[in-house]
Design a protein around this motif. Structure first.
Motif, PDB file in Angstrom:
ATOM      1  N   ASN A 274      -4.406  -6.894 138.982  1.00 28.05           N
ATOM      2  CA  ASN A 274      -5.201  -7.399 140.106  1.00 28.05           C
ATOM      3  C   ASN A 274      -6.684  -7.104 139.913  1.00 28.05           C
ATOM      4  O   ASN A 274      -7.551  -7.920 140.238  1.00 28.05           O
ATOM      5  CB  ASN A 274      -4.712  -6.781 141.417  1.00 28.05           C
ATOM      6  N   GLY A 275      -6.964  -5.893 139.355  1.00 26.01           N
ATOM      7  CA  GLY A 275      -8.361  -5.558 139.089  1.00 26.01           C
ATOM      8  C   GLY A 275      -8.974  -6.456 138.027  1.00 26.01           C
ATOM      9  O   GLY A 275     -10.136  -6.879 138.128  1.00 26.01           O
ATOM     10  N   LEU A 276      -8.191  -6.749 136.964  1.00 24.97           N
ATOM     11  CA  LEU A 276      -8.701  -7.630 135.912  1.00 24.97           C
ATOM     12  C   LEU A 276      -8.926  -9.039 136.431  1.00 24.97           C
ATOM     13  O   LEU A 276      -9.878  -9.713 136.045  1.00 24.97           O
ATOM     14  CB  LEU A 276      -7.722  -7.650 134.727  1.00 24.97           C
ATOM     15  N   TYR A 277      -8.009  -9.479 137.284  1.00 24.22           N
ATOM     16  CA  TYR A 277      -8.185 -10.813 137.848  1.00 24.22           C
ATOM     17  C   TYR A 277      -9.425 -10.888 138.734  1.00 24.22           C
ATOM     18  O   TYR A 277     -10.038 -11.952 138.882  1.00 24.22           O
ATOM     19  CB  TYR A 277      -6.953 -11.191 138.665  1.00 24.22           C
ATOM     20  N   SER A 278      -9.762  -9.774 139.327  1.00 14.62           N
ATOM     21  CA  SER A 278     -10.912  -9.780 140.232  1.00 14.62           C
ATOM     22  C   SER A 278     -12.249  -9.791 139.499  1.00 14.62           C
ATOM     23  O   SER A 278     -13.291 -10.051 140.100  1.00 14.62           O
ATOM     24  CB  SER A 278     -10.854  -8.555 141.153  1.00 14.62           C
ATOM     25  N   ILE A 279     -12.248  -9.483 138.161  1.00 10.92           N
ATOM     26  CA  ILE A 279     -13.494  -9.486 137.380  1.00 10.92           C
ATOM     27  C   ILE A 279     -13.894 -10.927 137.108  1.00 10.92           C
ATOM     28  O   ILE A 279     -13.064 -11.730 136.663  1.00 10.92           O
ATOM     29  CB  ILE A 279     -13.306  -8.718 136.062  1.00 10.92           C
ATOM     30  N   PRO A 280     -15.128 -11.290 137.304  1.00 11.41           N
ATOM     31  CA  PRO A 280     -15.562 -12.679 137.048  1.00 11.41           C
ATOM     32  C   PRO A 280     -15.382 -13.074 135.575  1.00 11.41           C
ATOM     33  O   PRO A 280     -15.494 -12.236 134.668  1.00 11.41           O
ATOM     34  CB  PRO A 280     -17.031 -12.671 137.461  1.00 11.41           C
ATOM     35  N   ILE A 281     -15.125 -14.333 135.366  1.00  8.19           N
ATOM     36  CA  ILE A 281     -14.838 -14.817 134.024  1.00  8.19           C
ATOM     37  C   ILE A 281     -16.049 -14.705 133.110  1.00  8.19           C
ATOM     38  O   ILE A 281     -15.925 -14.490 131.890  1.00  8.19           O
ATOM     39  CB  ILE A 281     -14.337 -16.275 134.083  1.00  8.19           C
ATOM     40  N   TRP A 282     -17.245 -14.815 133.654  1.00  7.33           N
ATOM     41  CA  TRP A 282     -18.435 -14.761 132.823  1.00  7.33           C
ATOM     42  C   TRP A 282     -18.649 -13.379 132.242  1.00  7.33           C
ATOM     43  O   TRP A 282     -19.314 -13.219 131.208  1.00  7.33           O
ATOM     44  CB  TRP A 282     -19.667 -15.226 133.604  1.00  7.33           C
ATOM     45  N   HIS A 283     -18.048 -12.342 132.899  1.00  7.16           N
ATOM     46  CA  HIS A 283     -18.115 -11.002 132.317  1.00  7.16           C
ATOM     47  C   HIS A 283     -17.338 -10.954 131.009  1.00  7.16           C
ATOM     48  O   HIS A 283     -17.770 -10.317 130.030  1.00  7.16           O
ATOM     49  CB  HIS A 283     -17.573  -9.980 133.317  1.00  7.16           C
ATOM     50  N   TYR A 284     -16.169 -11.581 130.991  1.00  2.00           N
ATOM     51  CA  TYR A 284     -15.376 -11.623 129.755  1.00  2.00           C
ATOM     52  C   TYR A 284     -16.123 -12.394 128.657  1.00  2.00           C
ATOM     53  O   TYR A 284     -16.107 -12.008 127.483  1.00  2.00           O
ATOM     54  CB  TYR A 284     -14.022 -12.278 130.028  1.00  2.00           C
ATOM     55  N   LEU A 285     -16.724 -13.467 129.079  1.00  2.00           N
ATOM     56  CA  LEU A 285     -17.470 -14.250 128.093  1.00  2.00           C
ATOM     57  C   LEU A 285     -18.639 -13.457 127.525  1.00  2.00           C
ATOM     58  O   LEU A 285     -18.950 -13.550 126.324  1.00  2.00           O
ATOM     59  CB  LEU A 285     -17.980 -15.549 128.731  1.00  2.00           C
ATOM     60  N   LEU A 286     -19.255 -12.663 128.350  1.00  5.49           N
ATOM     61  CA  LEU A 286     -20.374 -11.843 127.894  1.00  5.49           C
ATOM     62  C   LEU A 286     -19.918 -10.790 126.895  1.00  5.49           C
ATOM     63  O   LEU A 286     -20.549 -10.578 125.847  1.00  5.49           O
ATOM     64  CB  LEU A 286     -21.063 -11.195 129.098  1.00  5.49           C
TER      65      LEU A 286
END
Length: 573
Positions: free
Chosen positions: A21-33
């Motif tokens: 749930n915490g990972l899902y709550s992180i915005p996708i652009w953070h992963y892209l960064l």
């Protein structure tokens, strides 16, 4: 216990659910960064970027390191005046990677626009070589002129360029060099390898990394056609290896006034090991193999007849291609044998021409591990210039990457060399020394030749001359009857020498052995007399003195035996 275990499983599931749930709550652009940062760090190291290093040094560039002999007149009189070689090299910021530079050169390169004038040169073995000319008058003042011919009395300097592997006069870096030298006011001729430049193979000879015969005959032809033009030579990559090998093979007997080798592989065996070491190097290995296969497909009839065509098609590396093609066509036992014999590093010590060698330490094709540092330092005619960056034949500079640094360095070096007294001049073969010049009186040394002749010599050249004279004496024994008179005089001298010898020998020698002694001593004594006839009277006396001193122990013992027998006969009487 079961209840506790169930609770532990439920708690772990709850923890995983909370984590997801915490990972899902992180915005996708953070992963892209994060992915971009990791990818950047990986590519920065994998492609060997040096932008951050250049940024930290204020984009001052890296200094050019010069390796030379401390007593080198080429450095003192030529390279010391080259401002570019004593400056710094700064790569184009957006090309601050040896791999990016090398790829950009091959796919783009931004070469100047001009046209060559082609001349077809036919070798003695039936091979055809395309010589592409660029005259200084054709690029002067930005104008282009056609059908300009060079007269035999033209003294304009001429630069011969040897391209790299599967490259020809149309390659971007060759055009950069040719245009720069033509702007200086010199004439340029690109000696394309056999089968390249749109020319078919017309013989069973193919070029390889050590094939120096083509550049040799081309340079000799140009020197003969334009004897007043100063000849310079520039080799790039494999062309540099061929050029340095040619310079080392011919030594002083070469009509080239100066030469430059750019990004030479030096040792092909080390280069073969290097290009298979890392993943990025394997990319170049594969790319060059595809180029060699394309070259083979252009001349499929010859390769299918002389080499293993199926092996060529299935080749996955340069070594495979050399195994199935080069070794079979050029008659090398193994690939390693081919690499060892064709490496220019073993010929560096014999180079007698002013030679500037330029290499980049981050060259992704020709490793710096193969550079013969000590050999270059030991040769007074060689100056080695190395830079920390530059890639393979690239060395782009400026914000727009409009020029190549090594082209400017070559232009400056050859220009200063041409105006200096340090240009190489072809040595002519010196003739034999005059026979009227006495050689024995030049020194008190004694030499024994292979045929038993004892001669006095002054130094090693005199020894060689006397050995040649002794071979002439052997030939003179088979001459016609015109020398009968001189032979009779020699027989008289021989009889006198024989009588002197008999007086000093023991009286117990049987008369039946005289013929044996004659056959034993006639030949060497006759040779000795023939040799003495060429010398002065003082030399004959000197040789007589040497003979008396060396034979005195034998003569003295013989006289002692004779007088002892006479005393015994007188005693009883």
């Amino acid at each position: 216990m079961d209840v506790v275990k169930l609770n532990d499983e439920e708690s772990s599931l709850i923890a995983y659910n909370l984590l997801l749930n915490g990972l899902y709550s992180i915005p996708i652009w953070h992963y892209l960064l994060v992915f971009a940062i990791v990818s950047f760090a990986f590519l920065y190291n994998f492609l060997e970027f040096h932008f951050l290093q250049d940024l930290c040094t204020g984009f001052r560039g890296c200094p050019v390191v010069l390796t030379y002999n401390p007593t080198s007149h080429i450095y003192d009189g030529v390279v010391s005046k080259c401002r570019i070689l004593h400056g710094r090299y700064l790569a184009t910021p957006w090309l601050s990677s040896p791999h990016i530079q090398t790829c950009f050169l091959n796919f783009f390169g931004r070469p100047p626009t001009f046209s060559y004038r082609r001349q077809m040169f036919h070798a003695s073995d039936g091979g055809t070589i395309a010589l592409d000319w660029l005259m200084s008058s054709e690029v002067s003042d930005g104008a282009f002129h056609v059908n300009n011919a060079i007269s035999k009395d033209d003294s304009t300097p001429l630069v011969v360029v040897v391209p790299g592997l599967t490259s020809d006069s149309a390659s971007a870096y060759i055009k950069h060099l040719a245009f720069s030298m033509a702007k200086r006011g010199w004439n340029i001729v690109v000696s394309n390898h056999r089968g390249l430049g749109g020319v078919s193979i017309t013989s069973d000879c193919f070029y390889n990394a050590g094939w120096t015969e083509d550049i040799r005959v081309v340079i000799n032809y140009l020197h003969h056609e334009y004897p007043k033009a100063t000849l310079f030579a520039v080799g790039t990559s494999i062309g540099a290896n061929i050029l340095v090998k040619y310079l080392g093979e011919d030594g002083e007997k070469i009509p080239v006034a100066g030469a430059v080798a750019i990004c030479s592989p030096w040792d092909l065996l080390i280069g073969d090991r290097f290009i298979c070491r890392r993943l990025v190097q394997k990319f170049y290995d594969k790319a060059l193999t595809i180029g060699l296969q394309g070259y083979a497909q252009l001349h499929e009839p010859q390769y299918s007849r002389l080499a293993n065509w199926e092996g060529i098609i299935k080749s996955r590396s340069i070594r495979d291609f050399d195994n199935y093609a080069t070794c079979l066509v050029s008659k090398f036992e193994t690939v390693d044998t081919y690499y060892r014999r064709c490496s220019s590093s073993s010929y560096v010590g014999n180079v007698a021409v002013p030679l500037l060698c330029i290499s980049a330490l981050d060259d992704p094709v020709c490793t710096s591990e193969a550079i013969p540092w000590d050999e270059c330092r030991a040769n007074k005619n060689i100056v080695l210039a190395t830079s920390k960056h530059g890639g393979h034949l690239a060395f782009f500079e400026g914000l727009t990457a409009a020029g190549l640094w090594w082209v400017r360095a070559v232009d400056e070096f050859l220009g200063i060399l041409h105006s200096s007294p340090h240009m190489h001049v072809k040595q002519q073969n010196s003739g034999l020394q005059s026979s009227s010049e006495p050689s024995i009186v030049q020194g008190p040394f004694v030499n024994v030749t292979e045929d038993g002749l004892v001669v006095a010599v002054a130094d090693e050249p005199r020894i060689n001359d006397l050995v040649e004279d002794s071979t002439e004496v052997q030939k003179s024994r088979h001459k016609s009857t015109n020398e009968v008179a001189s032979a009779r005089e020699q027989d008289e001298c021989l009889r006198k020498a024989k009588s002197d010898f008999d007086r000093g020998t023991q009286t117990s020698i049987q008369a039946t052995r005289i013929e044996d002694l004659k056959s034993l001593y006639v030949s060497p004594v006759r040779k000795c007399l023939n040799q003495l006839c060429r010398q002065s009277r003082s030399s004959m006396w000197l040789l007589a003195y040497v003979a008396i001193i060396t034979s005195w122990p034998l003569v003295g013992s013989a006289l002692q035996i004779i007088f002892r027998k006479k005393l015994r006969k007188v005693g009883p009487a």
